[in-house]
Design an enzyme around this catalytic site. Structure first.
Site, PDB file in Angstrom:
ATOM      1  N   ARG A   1     -49.218  79.605 -41.317  1.00 32.14           N
ATOM      2  CA  ARG A   1     -50.821  79.299 -40.603  1.00 32.14           C
ATOM      3  C   ARG A   1     -51.278  78.064 -41.400  1.00 32.14           C
ATOM      4  NH1 ARG A   1     -54.699  81.276 -43.789  1.00 32.14           N
ATOM      5  NH2 ARG A   1     -54.081  83.187 -43.393  1.00 32.14           N
TER       6      ARG A   1
ATOM      7  N   TYR B   1     -65.667  68.733 -19.590  1.00 30.63           N
ATOM      8  CA  TYR B   1     -64.665  70.269 -19.264  1.00 30.63           C
ATOM      9  C   TYR B   1     -65.287  71.237 -19.211  1.00 30.63           C
ATOM     10  CZ  TYR B   1     -61.074  73.538 -19.768  1.00 30.63           C
ATOM     11  OH  TYR B   1     -60.314  74.844 -19.791  1.00 30.63           O
TER      12      TYR B   1
ATOM     13  N   ASP C   1     -63.073  63.168 -26.740  1.00 27.07           N
ATOM     14  CA  ASP C   1     -61.991  63.718 -25.563  1.00 27.07           C
ATOM     15  C   ASP C   1     -60.871  62.559 -25.051  1.00 27.07           C
ATOM     16  OD1 ASP C   1     -59.986  65.564 -23.810  1.00 27.07           O
ATOM     17  OD2 ASP C   1     -61.681  67.158 -24.249  1.00 27.07           O
TER      18      ASP C   1
ATOM     19  N   LYS D   1     -52.405  69.067 -21.353  1.00 28.73           N
ATOM     20  CA  LYS D   1     -51.676  68.149 -20.058  1.00 28.73           C
ATOM     21  C   LYS D   1     -50.467  67.570 -20.721  1.00 28.73           C
ATOM     22  CE  LYS D   1     -55.360  71.090 -19.135  1.00 28.73           C
ATOM     23  NZ  LYS D   1     -55.455  71.816 -20.277  1.00 28.73           N
TER      24      LYS D   1
HETATM   25  C1  LIG Z   1     -60.683  67.664 -20.802  1.00 32.04           C
HETATM   26  C2  LIG Z   1     -59.985  69.369 -21.030  1.00 32.04           C
HETATM   27  N1  LIG Z   1     -60.291  68.581 -22.338  1.00 32.04           N
HETATM   28  C3  LIG Z   1     -60.183  69.981 -23.040  1.00 32.04           C
HETATM   29  C4  LIG Z   1     -59.383  71.463 -22.300  1.00 32.04           C
HETATM   30  C5  LIG Z   1     -58.755  72.948 -22.893  1.00 32.04           C
HETATM   31  O1  LIG Z   1     -57.408  72.509 -22.819  1.00 32.04           O
HETATM   32  P1  LIG Z   1     -56.711  74.075 -23.447  1.00 32.04           P
HETATM   33  O2  LIG Z   1     -56.647  74.453 -21.947  1.00 32.04           O
HETATM   34  O3  LIG Z   1     -56.052  73.395 -23.676  1.00 32.04           O
HETATM   35  O4  LIG Z   1     -57.776  75.193 -24.474  1.00 32.04           O
HETATM   36  C6  LIG Z   1     -58.951  70.733 -20.414  1.00 32.04           C
HETATM   37  C7  LIG Z   1     -58.526  72.012 -20.101  1.00 32.04           C
HETATM   38  O5  LIG Z   1     -58.136  71.948 -18.974  1.00 32.04           O
HETATM   39  C8  LIG Z   1     -59.266  69.996 -20.067  1.00 32.04           C
HETATM   40  O6  LIG Z   1     -59.421  69.403 -19.221  1.00 32.04           O
END
Ligand SMILES: Cc1ncc(COP(=O)(O)O)c(C=O)c1O
Length: 392
Positions: free
Chosen positions: A55, A107, A179, A204
């Protein structure tokens, strides 16, 4: 493996394959091993070989963290069990009573965390249209600790001026977190634009094969890194070694994949633009996209997501999504396979309807993640689904 001052900096493609991935010191294995172990034997009660408990740290995870740090041009990387865990991880930099300015086009999962979880801990959020940096500046208060943005935004692909928002944050003594999931480190490096933290849902494009959930942060500030690393160990949302390894394998081809995703997105976006069943096509690569010039300035490309608005509204959008054969209807994006999503009821279901409409996410909006299949095959699939949608 770093970007030594006395040598020509290594290119992205080279770093993706070598950064953090020296042959294994124990065996010489060229590919970073999956250190599938919970714990590491100590040589003495007060001495180990740099690893204690997975961890807190694991060599496979460390390889991924170093590689992502190199690709984002930052000093430190932190890998998490998901993009959401990475988002929650950044929030460990904010304390009760402090304030965060958030770009309102974001998101849905981040929105849910910011509106339904963190307010219980007295963290305060203001949501603003960050495509207008003056709105970000106006929202800053004496308690502002962070400015949170995405660019391009999900799903409307608006472009936010990262350097301008970072400057506002710095001027207020706050952190700027970006992000960078949609752009990827191949197309955009927020730290080079002045941000403090680049964040990824590695689920992604970074992982790229839709087979592993993960998240990551890259940052330069040592004190902030120590704080977030301490919190990561204290809260425990780390990826397992297999997940770190799969993500690292995906990273090696990120540049190749992104080039092809974008080429095909360009082709698909132009095909859709000429179709009578499509009322609007959003793709930052179009010269008349409102963020095109800014995207060109702060990024090296426009990415592989295309968002469209169907002329027939919800009935047409439903029929279209359900008629596609190559594009699977599902959450997520950025994999080798094409995906279609319906933000109104899927990725952005957490937003109230009036909030979605205000952002342009109407019942006719569909998000396409353009995969690595043949672009002609993709266009043919879209064409037959549009024909089906016209009958809705
Ligand atoms: C722009 C963006 N940030 C964060 C996330 C969250 O990621 P995760 O699904 O890996 O928790 C997503 C998920 O679709 C996303 O599209």
């Amino acid at each position: 493996m770093g970007r030594d001052a006395d040598r020509k900096p290594l290119a992205f493609e080279t770093l993706a394959i070598h950064a953090g991935q020296e042959p294994d010191p124990a065996t010489g294995a060229v590919i970073t091993p999956v250190y599938q172990t919970v714990t590491f034997a100590h040589d003495a009660v007060d001495r180990n070989r740099g690893w204690a408990y997975s961890r807190s740290g694991n060599p496979t995870r460390a390889a991924l963290e170093q590689c992502l740090a190199a690709l984002e041009g930052g000093r430190f990387g932190l890998a998490y069990a998901s993009g959401m865990a990475a988002i929650a991880g950044t929030m460990q930099a904010v304390s009760a009573g402090e304030h965060v300015v958030v770009a309102d086009d974001l998101y849905g999962g981040a929105y849910r965390l910011f509106t339904r979880v963190l307010p219980r801990y007295d963290v305060r959020f203001s949501f603003v249209d960050a495509t207008r940096p003056e709105e970000v500046a106006k929202a800053v208060t004496a308690d502002t600790r962070m400015v949170w943005i995405e660019s391009p935004t999900n799903p409307m692909l608006r472009i936010v001026d990262v350097a301008a928002c970072a400057e506002i944050a710095r001027g207020a003594g706050a952190l700027c977190v970006v992000d960078n999931t949609f752009a990827t480190p191949y197309l955009q490096n927020p730290l080079a634009l002045g941000a403090h933290v680049a964040l990824h849902s590695t689920t992604k494009y970074v992982g790229g094969h839709s087979d592993v959930i993960g998240g990551a942060l890259v940052l330069d500030d040592e004190e902030l890194y120590a704080r977030l690393k301490f919190a990561q160990n204290a809260t425990g949302g780390v990826p397992g070694p297999w997940d770190a390894w799969l993500t690292l394998r995906g990273v090696k081809t990120l540049a190749l994949r992104m080039r092809r995703h974008e080429e095909s997105a360009d082709r698909v976006a132009r095909f859709l633009r000429g179709h009578p069943g499509v009322a609007a096509v959003h793709w930052p690569g179009f010269e008349d996209h409102p963020g095109h010039a800014l995207a060109k300035r702060q990024s090296r490309g426009f990415g592989g997501i295309v968002t469209i608005e169907l002329a027939g509204g919800e009935p047409a959008a439903r029929r279209f999504c359900e008629s596609l054969r190559l594009f699977a209807l599902g959450e997520s994006l950025g994999g080798v396979e094409s995906l279609v999503g319906y933000p109104w009821l899927m990725s952005h279901a957490a937003f109230p309807p009036e909030e979605k409409r205000r952002k342009g996410i109407t019942e006719g909006v569909v998000r396409l993640s353009i995969g690595l299949e043949d672009a002609d095959d993709l266009c043919a699939d879209l064409e037959q689904a549009l024909a089906a949608a016209a009958k809705a």
